[in-house]
Write an enzyme that holds these catalytic residues in place. Structure first.
Site, PDB file in Angstrom:
ATOM      1  N   LYS A  31       0.813  -1.224   0.000  1.00  0.00           N
ATOM      2  CA  LYS A  31       0.000   0.000   0.000  1.00  0.00           C
ATOM      3  C   LYS A  31       0.843   1.268   0.000  1.00  0.00           C
ATOM      4  CE  LYS A  31      -2.303  -1.142   3.750  1.00  0.00           C
ATOM      5  NZ  LYS A  31      -1.809  -2.511   3.951  1.00  0.00           N
TER       6      LYS A  31
ATOM      7  N   ASN B  46      -3.224   6.045   6.001  1.00  0.00           N
ATOM      8  CA  ASN B  46      -2.382   5.148   6.784  1.00  0.00           C
ATOM      9  C   ASN B  46      -0.900   5.411   6.575  1.00  0.00           C
ATOM     10  OD1 ASN B  46      -2.887   2.919   8.634  1.00  0.00           O
ATOM     11  ND2 ASN B  46      -1.722   1.657   7.196  1.00  0.00           N
TER      12      ASN B  46
ATOM     13  N   HIS C 133      -4.188  -9.469  10.010  1.00  0.00           N
ATOM     14  CA  HIS C 133      -5.071  -8.800  10.976  1.00  0.00           C
ATOM     15  C   HIS C 133      -6.272  -9.665  11.376  1.00  0.00           C
ATOM     16  CE1 HIS C 133      -2.712  -5.245  10.335  1.00  0.00           C
ATOM     17  NE2 HIS C 133      -3.080  -5.124   9.089  1.00  0.00           N
TER      18      HIS C 133
END
Length: 454
Positions: free
Chosen positions: A122, A145, A192
């Protein structure tokens, strides 16, 4: 929604890390009456609470109770607050609308949003896309983020602004109406799980990236990732695939060149062999960024210029130093096994790998199999060392167990020979020993720097 709509409204913020603190600040600026909670009782949290009280927020440590939230007009959760936390359960019991920071910021903006998500890649893709779009001359803001919270960057009368956002699954879990004009999904692999509760929930969060798009929007998707292909089936937006293999349409590699075929137009963007960033995964990131930039208005020539000069992002396969004939690489951002696998696969040279930290609910079997092919030795540290070790042992990878990353680095240095590469690609979160992956990477670089002349 405009900033003045929050004047006098009672808004509760859950979680007071960097994003939560930014939320409180922005809400106060807009005239909201702000309640703020953090379930941590650490000294650092207490200091944050004190500062926010001085600014006019009703900030508290401890979990929010249903009675605390019952009078709120809105609850905004920080991305680090999991859905199953006591405070989130209280919000549900109180029956108050609950959203996240990205959702709130997107309601405030009139600008164009380019959103990049995926398990890995990302930050590199977001940074690349931002640099490409800056070449267009438009105002470009890179946030999310990647560093600065989106809510801190949204400005009044921003219709001409391009917001390029790194978006995590945490953000998407709390973004019911979020609609990016260009949405990029790089890959989806297990990560996650401890936060989302299941792999299905994690996949559903990623799928939310496209949920509110229309036929006027673009979905940039990895044609080589099965989960991404499945998620993109039936989306309302225009699907633009990318691949390292030739495609009928999309952005892809053909004959060593990065090529775009969109709307019947064929353009060559640049030479794939000229990329400065290492690894097949970074080639995919470059293709995704190129597709996103094209969809958002950049020209092929502008994109090619950035691809030829971009040298990467800190803590992502970052070349640190050559010390006594040994090259050290910082890939601290590899916080899951899939990311570490991609880093390992970027090396054909002799390699020693440093693995460890705090597991996020992942298996290390596949990582161990790749390590058996690519690494001659591993140093395993941190909380997860006793989970990683059996996987390595099962495929006969020589390894040494140590407690800290410092011991791992120094052990690797002592066993390395001239021509070796020492790679920190932990495959785990950093929170057992460090505040975040950035601190872990910075500490690694500091240790290498102490080792002597380059």
């Amino acid at each position: 929604m405009k900033a003045e709509d929050f004047q006098g409204r009672r808004v509760a913020v859950l979680g007071l890390g960097s994003t939560g603190t930014a939320l409180v600040g922005r809400l106060l600026e807009m005239g909201a009456e702000v309640l703020a909670f953090d379930e941590s009782d650490s000294a650092e949290t207490a200091e944050t609470v004190g500062r926010l009280r001085e600014r006019g927020a009703d900030a508290r440590t401890g979990q929010a109770r249903p009675s605390d939230l019952a009078g709120a007009d809105l609850v905004v959760a920080s991305p680090g607050v999991p859905p199953h936390s006591p405070s989130m359960r209280s919000a549900a019991e109180a029956g108050v609308e609950t959203i996240g920071e990205i959702e709130l910021a997107s309601r405030l903006t009139e600008g164009t949003i380019v959103a990049v998500s995926g398990t890995n890649g990302k930050t590199t893709t977001t940074t690349l896309a931002g640099e490409m779009l800056k070449r267009t001359g438009r105002k470009v803001v890179v946030a999310g983020n990647i560093g600065t919270p989106f809510v801190s960057e949204v400005a009044p009368q921003d219709a001409d602004t391009l917001y390029v956002l790194e978006i995590s699954s945490f953000h998407l879990a709390y973004a019911p109406t979020f609609r990016p004009h260009v949405a990029v999904l790089l890959n989806v692999t297990p990560d996650h799980i401890n936060w989302h509760g299941s792999m299905d929930a994690y996949v559903q969060a990623k799928a939310a990236l496209f949920a509110n798009q229309t036929a006027d929007d673009f979905a940039v998707v990895n044609a080589s990732d099965g989960r991404v292909r499945e998620i993109s089936r039936g989306v309302a937006s225009r699907v633009v695939p990318f691949s390292t293999e030739p495609l009928a349409e999309g952005v892809f590699v053909e004959g060593g060149a990065i090529v775009a075929v969109l709307g019947g137009r064929h353009e060559e963007i640049g030479d794939a062999g000229r990329l400065q960033i290492r690894g097949a995964h970074n080639l995919e990131n470059a293709l995704a960024a190129s597709a996103a930039a094209l969809c958002a208005g950049a020209y092929a020539r502008q994109i090619g210029q950035v691809l030829a000069s971009f040298e990467g992002v800190e803590h992502r396969l970052e070349k640190v130093a050559l010390v006594k004939g040994v090259t050290y690489w910082n890939d601290s951002k590899a916080t899951n096994p899939e990311a570490a696998i991609k880093a390992l696969q970027s090396f054909d040279e002799p390699l020693i790998v440093l693995l460890g930290g705090r597991n996020k609910g992942n298996s290390f079997e596949e990582l161990a199999a790749v390590a058996a092919e690519r690494a001659r030795r591993a140093y395993v540290f941190g909380e997860a060392r006793d989970e990683i070790a059996p996987a390595l042992e099962g495929v006969n990878v020589p390894f040494e167990l140590v407690e800290t990353m410092d011991e791992a680095v120094r052990g690797a240095a002592a066993s390395a020979c001239e021509g070796d590469n020492v790679l920190l690609s932990p495959a785990c979160a950093s929170f057992d020993e460090f505040d975040n992956f950035e601190q872990r990477g910075a500490t690694f670089k500091s240790i290498v720097d102490e080792m002597g002349p380059r």
